[in-house]
Design an enzyme around this catalytic site. Structure first.
Site, PDB file in Angstrom:
ATOM      1  N   HIS B  77       0.901  -1.176  -0.121  1.00 24.80           N
ATOM      2  CA  HIS B  77       0.016  -0.006  -0.059  1.00 24.80           C
ATOM      3  C   HIS B  77       0.864   1.232  -0.034  1.00 24.80           C
ATOM      4  N   ASP B 106       6.511  21.738 -26.518  1.00 23.25           N
ATOM      5  CA  ASP B 106       6.421  20.335 -25.986  1.00 23.25           C
ATOM      6  C   ASP B 106       7.329  20.231 -25.076  1.00 23.25           C
ATOM      7  N   TRP B 142       7.325   0.106   3.842  1.00 20.45           N
ATOM      8  CA  TRP B 142       7.677   0.823   2.599  1.00 20.45           C
ATOM      9  C   TRP B 142       9.024   1.178   2.579  1.00 20.45           C
ATOM     10  N   TYR B 257       8.453  15.952   0.469  1.00 22.22           N
ATOM     11  CA  TYR B 257       8.100  17.260   0.056  1.00 22.22           C
ATOM     12  C   TYR B 257       8.019  17.355  -1.399  1.00 22.22           C
ATOM     13  N   SER B 268      -1.937  27.044  -5.487  1.00 19.58           N
ATOM     14  CA  SER B 268      -1.424  28.596  -5.858  1.00 19.58           C
ATOM     15  C   SER B 268      -1.887  28.945  -7.006  1.00 19.58           C
ATOM     16  N   HIS B 302      14.831  13.140  11.761  1.00 18.95           N
ATOM     17  CA  HIS B 302      13.724  13.179  12.636  1.00 18.95           C
ATOM     18  C   HIS B 302      12.697  11.947  12.631  1.00 18.95           C
ATOM     19  N   HIS B 303      13.034  10.996  11.459  1.00 15.91           N
ATOM     20  CA  HIS B 303      12.393   9.818  11.526  1.00 15.91           C
ATOM     21  C   HIS B 303      13.182   8.808  12.381  1.00 15.91           C
ATOM     22  N   LYS B 331       3.564  30.065   3.508  1.00 21.56           N
ATOM     23  CA  LYS B 331       2.649  29.822   2.491  1.00 21.56           C
ATOM     24  C   LYS B 331       1.354  29.886   2.895  1.00 21.56           C
TER      25      LYS B 331
HETATM   26  C1  HEA Z   1       0.708   8.327  -0.458  1.00 15.91           C
HETATM   27  C2  HEA Z   1      -0.449   8.459  -0.385  1.00 15.91           C
HETATM   28  C3  HEA Z   1      -1.302   7.501   0.366  1.00 15.91           C
HETATM   29  C4  HEA Z   1      -2.621   7.410   0.179  1.00 15.91           C
HETATM   30  C5  HEA Z   1      -3.434   8.310  -0.572  1.00 15.91           C
HETATM   31  C6  HEA Z   1      -3.045   6.681   1.427  1.00 15.91           C
HETATM   32  C7  HEA Z   1      -4.408   6.246   1.364  1.00 15.91           C
HETATM   33  C8  HEA Z   1      -5.079   5.257   2.437  1.00 15.91           C
HETATM   34  N1  HEA Z   1      -4.308   4.711   3.496  1.00 15.91           N
HETATM   35 FE1  HEA Z   1      -2.185   4.736   3.655  1.00 15.91          FE
HETATM   36  N2  HEA Z   1      -0.308   4.951   3.923  1.00 15.91           N
HETATM   37  C9  HEA Z   1       0.748   5.352   2.988  1.00 15.91           C
HETATM   38  C10 HEA Z   1       0.300   6.293   1.998  1.00 15.91           C
HETATM   39  C11 HEA Z   1      -0.965   6.729   1.542  1.00 15.91           C
HETATM   40  N3  HEA Z   1      -2.091   6.115   1.901  1.00 15.91           N
HETATM   41  C12 HEA Z   1       1.812   5.044   3.439  1.00 15.91           C
HETATM   42  C13 HEA Z   1       3.240   5.558   2.893  1.00 15.91           C
HETATM   43  C14 HEA Z   1       1.823   4.243   4.499  1.00 15.91           C
HETATM   44  C15 HEA Z   1       2.931   3.685   5.382  1.00 15.91           C
HETATM   45  C16 HEA Z   1       3.107   2.110   5.138  1.00 15.91           C
HETATM   46  C17 HEA Z   1       3.891   1.481   5.871  1.00 15.91           C
HETATM   47  O1  HEA Z   1       3.842   1.436   7.031  1.00 15.91           O
HETATM   48  O2  HEA Z   1       5.135   0.916   5.401  1.00 15.91           O
HETATM   49  C18 HEA Z   1       0.407   4.211   4.770  1.00 15.91           C
HETATM   50  C19 HEA Z   1       0.004   3.326   5.838  1.00 15.91           C
HETATM   51  C20 HEA Z   1      -1.580   3.109   6.126  1.00 15.91           C
HETATM   52  C21 HEA Z   1      -1.933   2.676   7.266  1.00 15.91           C
HETATM   53  C22 HEA Z   1      -1.156   1.860   8.345  1.00 15.91           C
HETATM   54  C23 HEA Z   1      -1.090   0.572   8.015  1.00 15.91           C
HETATM   55  C24 HEA Z   1      -0.277  -0.313   9.160  1.00 15.91           C
HETATM   56  O3  HEA Z   1       0.476   0.584   9.763  1.00 15.91           O
HETATM   57  O4  HEA Z   1      -0.289  -1.411   9.215  1.00 15.91           O
HETATM   58  C25 HEA Z   1      -3.443   2.507   7.161  1.00 15.91           C
HETATM   59  C26 HEA Z   1      -4.265   1.975   7.955  1.00 15.91           C
HETATM   60  O5  HEA Z   1      -5.507   2.301   8.269  1.00 15.91           O
HETATM   61  C27 HEA Z   1      -3.824   3.263   5.931  1.00 15.91           C
HETATM   62  C28 HEA Z   1      -5.067   3.362   5.394  1.00 15.91           C
HETATM   63  C29 HEA Z   1      -5.155   4.104   4.214  1.00 15.91           C
HETATM   64  C30 HEA Z   1      -6.655   4.434   3.651  1.00 15.91           C
HETATM   65  C31 HEA Z   1      -7.881   3.912   4.271  1.00 15.91           C
HETATM   66  C32 HEA Z   1      -6.483   5.298   2.639  1.00 15.91           C
HETATM   67  C33 HEA Z   1      -7.579   5.710   1.582  1.00 15.91           C
HETATM   68  O6  HEA Z   1      -7.414   7.053   1.534  1.00 15.91           O
HETATM   69  C34 HEA Z   1      -7.681   5.185   0.273  1.00 15.91           C
HETATM   70  C35 HEA Z   1      -8.654   5.162  -0.412  1.00 15.91           C
HETATM   71  C36 HEA Z   1      -8.950   4.722  -1.816  1.00 15.91           C
HETATM   72  C37 HEA Z   1      -9.367   3.661  -2.236  1.00 15.91           C
HETATM   73  C38 HEA Z   1     -10.235   2.843  -1.428  1.00 15.91           C
HETATM   74  C39 HEA Z   1      -9.372   3.341  -3.855  1.00 15.91           C
HETATM   75  C40 HEA Z   1     -10.374   3.755  -4.728  1.00 15.91           C
HETATM   76  C41 HEA Z   1     -11.415   3.004  -4.532  1.00 15.91           C
HETATM   77  C42 HEA Z   1     -12.402   2.856  -5.463  1.00 15.91           C
HETATM   78  C43 HEA Z   1     -12.396   3.486  -6.810  1.00 15.91           C
HETATM   79  C44 HEA Z   1     -13.756   2.264  -5.175  1.00 15.91           C
HETATM   80  C45 HEA Z   1     -13.651   0.933  -5.784  1.00 15.91           C
HETATM   81  C46 HEA Z   1     -13.266  -0.207  -4.857  1.00 15.91           C
HETATM   82  C47 HEA Z   1     -13.777  -0.843  -3.908  1.00 15.91           C
HETATM   83  C48 HEA Z   1     -14.550  -0.095  -2.763  1.00 15.91           C
HETATM   84  C49 HEA Z   1     -13.478  -2.505  -3.728  1.00 15.91           C
HETATM   85  N4  HEA Z   1      -2.502   3.410   5.102  1.00 15.91           N
HETATM   86  C1  HEA Z   2       3.225  15.447   1.848  1.00 15.02           C
HETATM   87  C2  HEA Z   2       4.078  14.703   2.801  1.00 15.02           C
HETATM   88  C3  HEA Z   2       4.640  15.098   4.111  1.00 15.02           C
HETATM   89  C4  HEA Z   2       4.597  16.444   4.659  1.00 15.02           C
HETATM   90  C5  HEA Z   2       4.383  17.933   3.795  1.00 15.02           C
HETATM   91  C6  HEA Z   2       5.266  16.431   5.948  1.00 15.02           C
HETATM   92  C7  HEA Z   2       5.241  17.488   6.547  1.00 15.02           C
HETATM   93  C8  HEA Z   2       5.956  17.598   7.894  1.00 15.02           C
HETATM   94  N1  HEA Z   2       6.420  16.765   8.608  1.00 15.02           N
HETATM   95 FE1  HEA Z   2       5.862  14.477   8.106  1.00 15.02          FE
HETATM   96  N2  HEA Z   2       5.788  12.572   7.408  1.00 15.02           N
HETATM   97  C9  HEA Z   2       5.351  12.332   6.231  1.00 15.02           C
HETATM   98  C10 HEA Z   2       4.938  12.968   5.193  1.00 15.02           C
HETATM   99  C11 HEA Z   2       4.846  14.371   5.026  1.00 15.02           C
HETATM  100  N3  HEA Z   2       5.342  14.972   6.312  1.00 15.02           N
HETATM  101  C12 HEA Z   2       5.362  10.909   5.954  1.00 15.02           C
HETATM  102  C13 HEA Z   2       4.890  10.025   5.094  1.00 15.02           C
HETATM  103  C14 HEA Z   2       5.767  10.310   7.365  1.00 15.02           C
HETATM  104  C15 HEA Z   2       5.804   8.757   8.026  1.00 15.02           C
HETATM  105  C16 HEA Z   2       6.926   8.123   7.199  1.00 15.02           C
HETATM  106  C17 HEA Z   2       7.036   6.540   7.563  1.00 15.02           C
HETATM  107  O1  HEA Z   2       7.641   6.344   8.909  1.00 15.02           O
HETATM  108  O2  HEA Z   2       6.416   5.756   6.941  1.00 15.02           O
HETATM  109  C18 HEA Z   2       5.976  11.660   8.163  1.00 15.02           C
HETATM  110  C19 HEA Z   2       6.823  11.500   9.028  1.00 15.02           C
HETATM  111  C20 HEA Z   2       7.147  12.387  10.197  1.00 15.02           C
HETATM  112  C21 HEA Z   2       7.912  12.504  11.158  1.00 15.02           C
HETATM  113  C22 HEA Z   2       8.529  11.018  11.805  1.00 15.02           C
HETATM  114  C23 HEA Z   2       7.314  10.720  12.637  1.00 15.02           C
HETATM  115  C24 HEA Z   2       7.968   9.349  13.461  1.00 15.02           C
HETATM  116  O3  HEA Z   2       7.887   8.499  12.291  1.00 15.02           O
HETATM  117  O4  HEA Z   2       8.192   9.426  14.562  1.00 15.02           O
HETATM  118  C25 HEA Z   2       8.129  13.754  11.466  1.00 15.02           C
HETATM  119  C26 HEA Z   2       9.006  14.296  12.780  1.00 15.02           C
HETATM  120  O5  HEA Z   2       9.620  15.187  12.940  1.00 15.02           O
HETATM  121  C27 HEA Z   2       7.551  14.529  10.624  1.00 15.02           C
HETATM  122  C28 HEA Z   2       7.643  15.934  10.726  1.00 15.02           C
HETATM  123  C29 HEA Z   2       6.962  16.817   9.539  1.00 15.02           C
HETATM  124  C30 HEA Z   2       7.156  18.291   9.753  1.00 15.02           C
HETATM  125  C31 HEA Z   2       7.501  19.200  10.737  1.00 15.02           C
HETATM  126  C32 HEA Z   2       6.402  18.677   8.581  1.00 15.02           C
HETATM  127  C33 HEA Z   2       6.224  20.090   8.008  1.00 15.02           C
HETATM  128  O6  HEA Z   2       6.547  20.411   6.936  1.00 15.02           O
HETATM  129  C34 HEA Z   2       4.887  20.497   8.302  1.00 15.02           C
HETATM  130  C35 HEA Z   2       4.888  22.027   8.279  1.00 15.02           C
HETATM  131  C36 HEA Z   2       3.522  22.747   8.336  1.00 15.02           C
HETATM  132  C37 HEA Z   2       3.009  23.432   9.272  1.00 15.02           C
HETATM  133  C38 HEA Z   2       3.643  23.519  10.860  1.00 15.02           C
HETATM  134  C39 HEA Z   2       1.668  24.011   9.231  1.00 15.02           C
HETATM  135  C40 HEA Z   2       1.448  25.352   8.854  1.00 15.02           C
HETATM  136  C41 HEA Z   2       2.218  26.366   9.568  1.00 15.02           C
HETATM  137  C42 HEA Z   2       1.779  27.562  10.027  1.00 15.02           C
HETATM  138  C43 HEA Z   2       0.374  27.688  10.177  1.00 15.02           C
HETATM  139  C44 HEA Z   2       2.572  28.325  10.677  1.00 15.02           C
HETATM  140  C45 HEA Z   2       2.341  28.735  12.056  1.00 15.02           C
HETATM  141  C46 HEA Z   2       2.963  27.440  12.804  1.00 15.02           C
HETATM  142  C47 HEA Z   2       3.643  27.555  14.051  1.00 15.02           C
HETATM  143  C48 HEA Z   2       4.526  28.265  14.237  1.00 15.02           C
HETATM  144  C49 HEA Z   2       3.593  26.078  14.728  1.00 15.02           C
HETATM  145  N4  HEA Z   2       6.951  13.740   9.946  1.00 15.02           N
HETATM  146 CU   LIG Z   3      10.255  13.717   7.107  1.00 14.50          CU
END
Ligand code: HEA
Ligand code: HEA
Ligand SMILES: [Cu+2]
Ligand code: CUA
Lengths: 374, 525, 282
Positions: B77, B106, B142, B257, B268, B302-303, B331
């Site tokens: 997933h 293009d 993943w 990012y 935007s 931070h991860h 932003k």
């Molecule tokens: C990048 C994008 C992304 C997106 C879009 C999603 C979408 C969703 N994710 Fe995501 N998720 C991740 C990225 C994402 N995830 C990642 C990176 C992890 C970490 C993996 C890891 O731990 O290694 C994770 C892990 C993760 C977990 C934790 C699993 C675990 O720790 O064991 C869960 C649990 O609820 C979850 C749930 C969902 C659900 C319910 C959606 C829903 O939003 C999905 C909805 C979409 C659909 C359901 C498909 C469209 C459906 C149809 C067109 C309908 C037709 C079909 C039928 C109904 C049969 N995800």
């Molecule tokens: C689109 C993807 C996306 C984005 C944009 C971000 C944005 C951020 N992420 Fe996230 N992050 C993930 C995707 C993303 N992350 C994923 C996939 C994981 C899990 C991976 C895995 O383990 O499987 C993860 C995990 C993750 C961790 C590790 C957690 C853990 O495993 O224990 C941390 C820790 O620092 C973190 C921090 C942040 C921070 C600080 C931002 C910042 O960029 C957010 C900044 C935004 C704001 C703060 C809000 C707007 C700001 C304001 C309105 C200004 C005023 C605010 C203040 C002064 C407070 N992220």
């Molecule tokens: Cu990160």
């Protein structure tokens, strides 16, 4: 519909803040000073975020309701203002400084593992924990030196697999041998692992530390009150990752001494091997290179570990007793087989995934397996 | 998207038809469409895997899957959503929109562009087929952490090669995008006049070429550890499992990012259009995007707060991570200021953008909570993190993709989409999204680890809510599919500029955009 | 093209899809091979053959387009940008391995021998470099810098000069010198590779230095191996350039393919210098 979902969201936000005290919605009740620091840090940051959120989106929703075309609002044309850009760069920065200060203090405190009263080594295995009370490290020296045991999930399998069986109160959070520690003493936990990365986590203590094979990392806690505290392995470690809980029983110092003295003879007499469910006849005490001396029992090793895959032929493992699967392998000669079993080959993990085994033990297990498969 | 290409007669090329057209095309619009369809397919596949996860977690106990299969679901997933759905979708947008928005004929390397796309289906096949090899797909998450990933069966090798191929695709794609933007802008289109979507993609493309090779390096070391006797991630050989994590997250954090900056770009474009007011603080938006990108290289650990790094390391990575809130905040504030005193209407693209803003910011805040190392010690590897990243990925990246799709569909197909259905799609998505993922914050704080197939009793009710929400959210996406198909098939004729407040170059073209556009570049004043 | 000035957009081409089929085969083939599925080597081979076919076809097409004068100044800039950023991505690929070397040498090896880790897990292990690892009993000898590696450094540096010389000749339309310079560069590349192979054989048989020799062995072979692979690619590209030169391709003012290859060659050279210092010498 718009309003409704807004209200729902708003309530949800309040829940997360307001009812943070109830552990259902927030962090578990803290039981150590570190956990308390973390708890209040979280509350603080949550509220700061809620305030900023309300301010920003208050403004946005005000604008959404007032500055829409349908109420006849005409668009203004401004699109730049250096002063406000500077303001909303600086203010968040200052707020962040305010968050970073208490966080820094907590980190430094968490990292201070010096002068423990008691040191325990926690070893992650696929899939159980091994605990060993270390000699001579801490003022409680002598009380529990050398005590060591394994701690396995004790929830009955039926509860997991059979929906008709009633699940117990501590479903999945119960073990056969609890980790016992004294209250009010600084306990240092050394973590390591035998196969893959695990993580030692007890939420109520604010303690989580990866257990990394081949390395020792440490953390510490000092429990306020007697009680039983439950946690889980917190790093994906394979199929039973969800089934290797950690249960800590905190008791008074007297009770602890009492417990330790009862443990010791048993531990010395039978080594931790006493427990029949154990993986291998090796004490967790054995370090990752050299296994404890003792009789080498191939059958036991096989049944405790190798059979997990070779019993049923999982993941392409040659099934014990399946002659066809073994003929080609046997042709390589015993030495090669043993070498592969020790060093691992493809999906076959080195020493079956337990580096604590000695070469001799693995060889014995191979002989046992080969004997059954010829 | 046959309807798009009706107006090809004037041109002197003889274009193949049928399937060969798609296999051999060098047209950025064709390739953009293929990217978009591919990513939607992967979104459904990854989504169905997610439903598999949620179905098992509906109640305590093991009902449906063996634990090892559950891990495979989670891993696949994550991989499919990240590499198959979100990233290619943004590249699809880049292909369609960048040439149109900068007035280029293009992409700079049209043939290589097609190669970038056609590398994806083989990679997806490798991933998908790994479910059917002995031992099944990889179940190491993943992130493919060693040494668990060293233990896995053949599925892991397939995943590694899939990552290599997708990496090659991304690198070629980004080089193409960078060169197109730097070298093919219409006369007068200075860098600081480029639409923000183009800017965000330029910066994203740099992130991609900087980190995809590093990921390739990481999985290559994994491969040699698995098969060629090296010990990069094995202490007995002087290596360290944590080394893998450093290399992976050096890629992994910029990667998140990569998945959000183009989303910022789309938002935007959309918000000023529907506020009928120019984007507030254009220059500071550009600088903020660049700062986020630069900072993203120094926050990766931070991860890894619980790996046991020294206090100095934790402090450095905590401070650096928290800093990212500043440019991101800039932003958010600029978007709100753009809306301020506008003359707003709320067609579906705007709804999704406002929804994005609202919900993504929550995800940003929970990110900030994660960034505070002591708190992260508690919540790392719990559902709190799962909640955080779905708030930024689903309500962030995905909602922005929806917003952009509705925004540009008229240009792509020549028809207006069904506004009623679009709005329904938005509201249902919004409700079910929050139902699914909001409760995960509670689960995580209360102590539910992620990546587990079964959980203790106290987590039962929230999990049930989340599972119901997930199925609702999934079904809601069928509406999206319906809107798209309807819109391609027909619907009210779209004018060249269907949105009153739109002012970028693509709206000067007829709808649907002709097969070849801007063969003589427009002049931008 | 219709418009004299328009940017060149190639017409539809089968090569991309051929390439992706090749990689599909290669992906499966390699995975099969590594998991002892008998079809593995064959599937891999088929994939590789398709890839080679694709390269000949695709690059041939590009060369023809170039010679037909379809690439104007704007296309030329595109090629320059793209080659630069491609080389940058290669730099990042090597950075991952240099990073691993740094990490092992400066962090993980010392860590294994010190603190609680050294005390409880690897009691007899002493940090240092070159080293295999605490769990590896066999010993090996590290590769010294002043034998073959130093010679190889000279060879690559010289080849950097010869390729520049060839480039100079091309700019002054001195075809004889051009061909000679290219030929010498290729020859030096081949000699480098031969020496590298000899060094590997020596490492395996006399020094007991293999991929399995822990921290040193893994980083040594990974870095020098990928570098050697890049030299091979570079040499092949130079050979193609030589054939094109012999066929009369390139003009003094229009020869970016040649320049791209020489950039690549210089990049490979610089990586080698870093290898020489960080892997062999220090
Ligand atoms: C990048 C994008 C992304 C997106 C879009 C999603 C979408 C969703 N994710 Fe995501 N998720 C991740 C990225 C994402 N995830 C990642 C990176 C992890 C970490 C993996 C890891 O731990 O290694 C994770 C892990 C993760 C977990 C934790 C699993 C675990 O720790 O064991 C869960 C649990 O609820 C979850 C749930 C969902 C659900 C319910 C959606 C829903 O939003 C999905 C909805 C979409 C659909 C359901 C498909 C469209 C459906 C149809 C067109 C309908 C037709 C079909 C039928 C109904 C049969 N995800
Ligand atoms: C689109 C993807 C996306 C984005 C944009 C971000 C944005 C951020 N992420 Fe996230 N992050 C993930 C995707 C993303 N992350 C994923 C996939 C994981 C899990 C991976 C895995 O383990 O499987 C993860 C995990 C993750 C961790 C590790 C957690 C853990 O495993 O224990 C941390 C820790 O620092 C973190 C921090 C942040 C921070 C600080 C931002 C910042 O960029 C957010 C900044 C935004 C704001 C703060 C809000 C707007 C700001 C304001 C309105 C200004 C005023 C605010 C203040 C002064 C407070 N992220
Ligand atoms: Cu990160
Ligand atoms: Cu042990 Cu997870």
């Amino acid at each position: 519909m718009k309003k409704l979902s807004l209200i729902a969201l708003a309530t949800a936000m309040c829940l997360s803040g307001g009812i943070a005290a109830a552990s259902r919605y927030g962090l578990q009740d803290p039981q150590t000073s570190i956990a308390r620091d973390i708890y209040s840090l979280h509350t603080l940051i949550l509220w700061i975020c809620v305030v900023i959120f309300v301010a920003v989106f208050g403004a946005m929703f005000y604008s959404i309701f007032k500055h829409r075309k349908s109420v006849g609002h005409k668009a203004a044309h401004f699109h730049e203002n250096t002063t406000v850009e500077v303001i909303w760069t600086v203010i968040p920065f200052v707020i962040l400084l305010g968050m970073a200060y208490p966080a820094t203090k907590t980190i430094i405190e968490m990292k201070d593992t010096s002068n423990p009263d008691l040191t325990i080594k926690a070893t992650g295995y696929q899939w159980k924990w091994g605990y060993e009370y270390i000699k001579g490290e801490g003022s409680l020296t002598g009380v529990s030196d050398g005590v060591s045991f394994y701690s396995n999930l004790s929830t009955p399998q039926e509860q997991i697999h059979d929906p008709k069986v009633q699940k117990g109160e501590n479903y999945l959070l119960e073990v056969d041998n609890e980790l016992v520690v004294p209250v009010g003493k600084k306990v240092r936990i050394l973590t390591t692992a035998a196969d893959v990365i695990h993580a030692f986590w007890v939420p109520a203590f604010g303690v989580k530390q990866d257990a990394i094979p081949g390395f020792i990392r440490d953390t510490w806690f000092k429990v306020d009150q007697p009680g039983v505290y439950r946690g889980q392995c917190a790093e994906l470690c394979g199929k039973e990752h969800g089934f290797m809980p950690i249960v800590v029983r905190a008791v008074s110092e007297e009770e602890f001494k009492d417990w330790a003295s009862k443990q010791k003879p048993a531990a010395v007499a039978a080594a931790p091997a006493a427990d029949a469910t154990q993986v291998a006849a090796v004490a967790p005490a054995a370090d990752a290179t050299a296994a404890a001396a003792g009789p080498v029992d191939g059958k036991k090793t096989y049944e405790g570990l190798c059979a997990a895959c070779h019993g049923a032929g999982i993941a392409g493992a040659p099934k014990v007793g399946d002659k066809a699967a073994w003929t080609a392998r046997l042709a390589q000669g015993d030495a090669t087989l043993a070498k592969h079993a020790i060093e691992g080959i493809r999906a076959m993990p080195a020493k079956g995934g337990n580096p604590a085994l000695s070469d001799a033990e693995v060889k014995a297990a191979v002989e046992h397996m080969v004997g059954l498969s010829k | 998207m046959e309807a798009v290409h009706g107006h090809d007669h004037a041109h002197d090329h003889h274009h193949p038809t049928g399937i060969t057209r798609w296999l051999t095309t060098t047209n950025h619009k064709d390739i953009g469409s293929m990217y978009l369809w591919f990513s939607f397919t992967m979104f459904i596949t990854g989504g169905i895997l997610a439903l598999g996860i949620r179905a098992e977690l509906f109640q305590p106990g093991l009902q449906l899957w063996k634990p090892e299969f559950f891990n495979q679901l989670t891993t696949m997933h994550g991989l499919m959503m990240v590499f198959g759905a979100i990233m290619p979708a943004f590249v699809g947008f880049a292909n369609w929109q960048i040439p149109l928005m900068i007035g280029a004929s293009d992409m700079a390397f049209a043939r290589m562009n097609n190669f970038s796309f056609w590398l994806l289906p083989p990679a997806a096949l490798l991933l998908a087929s790994s479910f059917f090899v002995p031992g099944g797909a990889t179940g190491a998450g993943w992130t493919l952490y060693a040494p668990l990933s060293v233990q896995q069966g053949m599925g892991m090798d397939l995943a590694i090669f899939a990552v290599h191929i997708m990496g090659a695709s991304s690198i070629m794609g980004s080089i193409n995008i960078i060169v197109t933007i730097l070298n093919m802008r219409a006369p007068g289109m200075t860098l600081m006049k480029m639409p923000l979507f183009v800017w965000t993609w330029l910066i994203t493309a740099y992130l991609l070429i900087a980190v995809m090779p590093v990921l390739a390096g990481a999985v290559t070391m994994l491969l040699t550890d698995r098969h060629f006797g090296t010990n990069f991630f094995n202490a007995a050989g002087g290596g360290d499992p944590v080394l893998y994590q450093h290399v992976f997250w050096f890629f992994g954090h910029p990667e998140v990012y990569i998945m959000i900056l183009p989303a910022f770009g789309i938002v935007s474009q959309v918000i000023p259009t529907f506020a009928r007011k120019p984007l507030f603080g254009y220059a500071s938006m550009v600088y903020a995007t660049a700062s986020i990108a630069i900072l993203s290289f120094i926050v990766w650990a931070h991860h890894m707060f619980v790996t046991g790094m020294p206090a100095a390391g934790q402090l450095f990575f905590m401070y650096a991570t928290m800093l990212i809130a500043v440019p991101t905040g800039v932003k958010v504030f600029n978007w709100v200021a753009t809306m301020w005193k506008g003359s707003m209407t709320f067609e579906t693209p705007m709804l999704f953008s406002v929804g994005f803003l609202f919900v993504f910011t929550m995800g940003g805040f929970t990110g900030l909570v994660c960034a505070v190392a002591p708190i992260d010690i508690q919540i790392q590897d719990t559902y709190y993190v799962v909640a955080h990243f779905h708030y930024v990925l689903v309500a962030g990246s995905l909602f922005a993709l929806f917003s952009g799709t509705y925004f540009w569909l008229p240009k792509w197909t020549g028809h207006m989409y069904d506004e009623k259905l679009g709005k329904l799609h938005f509201w249902l998505s919004m409700i079910f999204f929050n139902m699914t993922f909001f409760v995960m914050h509670f689960l995580g704080l209360a102590g539910m680890p992620r990546r587990i197939p079964d959980y203790s009793q106290q987590f039962a009710d929230f999990n049930m809510i989340a599972s119901i929400g997930a199925f609702g959210f999934g079904l809601t996406q069928l509406i999206f599919l319906a809107v798209i198909i309807k819109c391609i098939k027909g619907g009210p004729k779209a004018p060249a500029k269907p949105w009153e407040g739109a002012d970028t170059l693509e709206w000067t073209l007829p709808s649907p955009a002709p097969y070849h556009t801007f063969e003589t570049p427009p002049v931008v004043k | 093209m219709q418009h004299a000035q328009a940017y060149y957009v190639p017409s539809p081409s089968k090569w991309p899809i051929v390439g992706s089929v090749a990689l599909l085969f290669m992906g499966f083939g390699a995975a099969f091979l590594m998991n002892d599925i008998p079809a593995g080597p064959w599937v891999l081979l088929v994939g590789f053959a398709i890839l080679v076919w694709m390269m000949f076809g695709w690059f041939g097409e590009v060369a023809r387009e170039s010679e037909a004068g379809k690439y104007g100044p704007q296309e030329d800039i595109s090629f320059r940008w793209s080659m630069s950023w491609f080389i940058f991505s290669e730099v990042m690929f090597f950075a991952a391995f240099f990073g691993a070397l740094f990490y092992m040498r400066a962090l993980s090896v010392p860590d294994l021998a010190s603190g609680a880790t050294g005390e409880y897990l690897w009691t007899s292990f002493k940090a240092g470099w070159p080293v295999s690892g605490p769990g590896i009993d066999e010993t090996f000898t590290a590769m010294g810098p002043w034998g073959i590696p130093a010679i190889n450094t000279l060879i690559l540096l010289t080849s950097g000069v010869t390729v520049t010389w060839a480039h100079h000749a091309l700019k002054h339309n001195n075809r004889g010198q051009l061909n000679l310079g290219l030929f010498l560069t290729i020859a030096l590349g081949v000699v480098f590779l031969c020496l590298q192979v000899y060094e590997y054989v020596h490492a395996f048989h006399e020094l007991n230095l293999t991929l399995g020799m822990g921290a040193y062995g893994a980083t040594f072979f990974m870095l020098t191996g990928f570098h050697g692979f890049h030299v091979t690619i570079g040499t092949l590209m130079l050979i193609v350039m030589l054939f094109r030169c012999l066929a009369g391709h390139f003009k003094p003012e229009h020869h970016f393919a040649f320049e791209a290859v020489s950039w690549y060659w210089h990049f490979v050279d610089v990586v080698w210098l870093m290898l020489f210092v960080l892997v062999y010498w220090l």
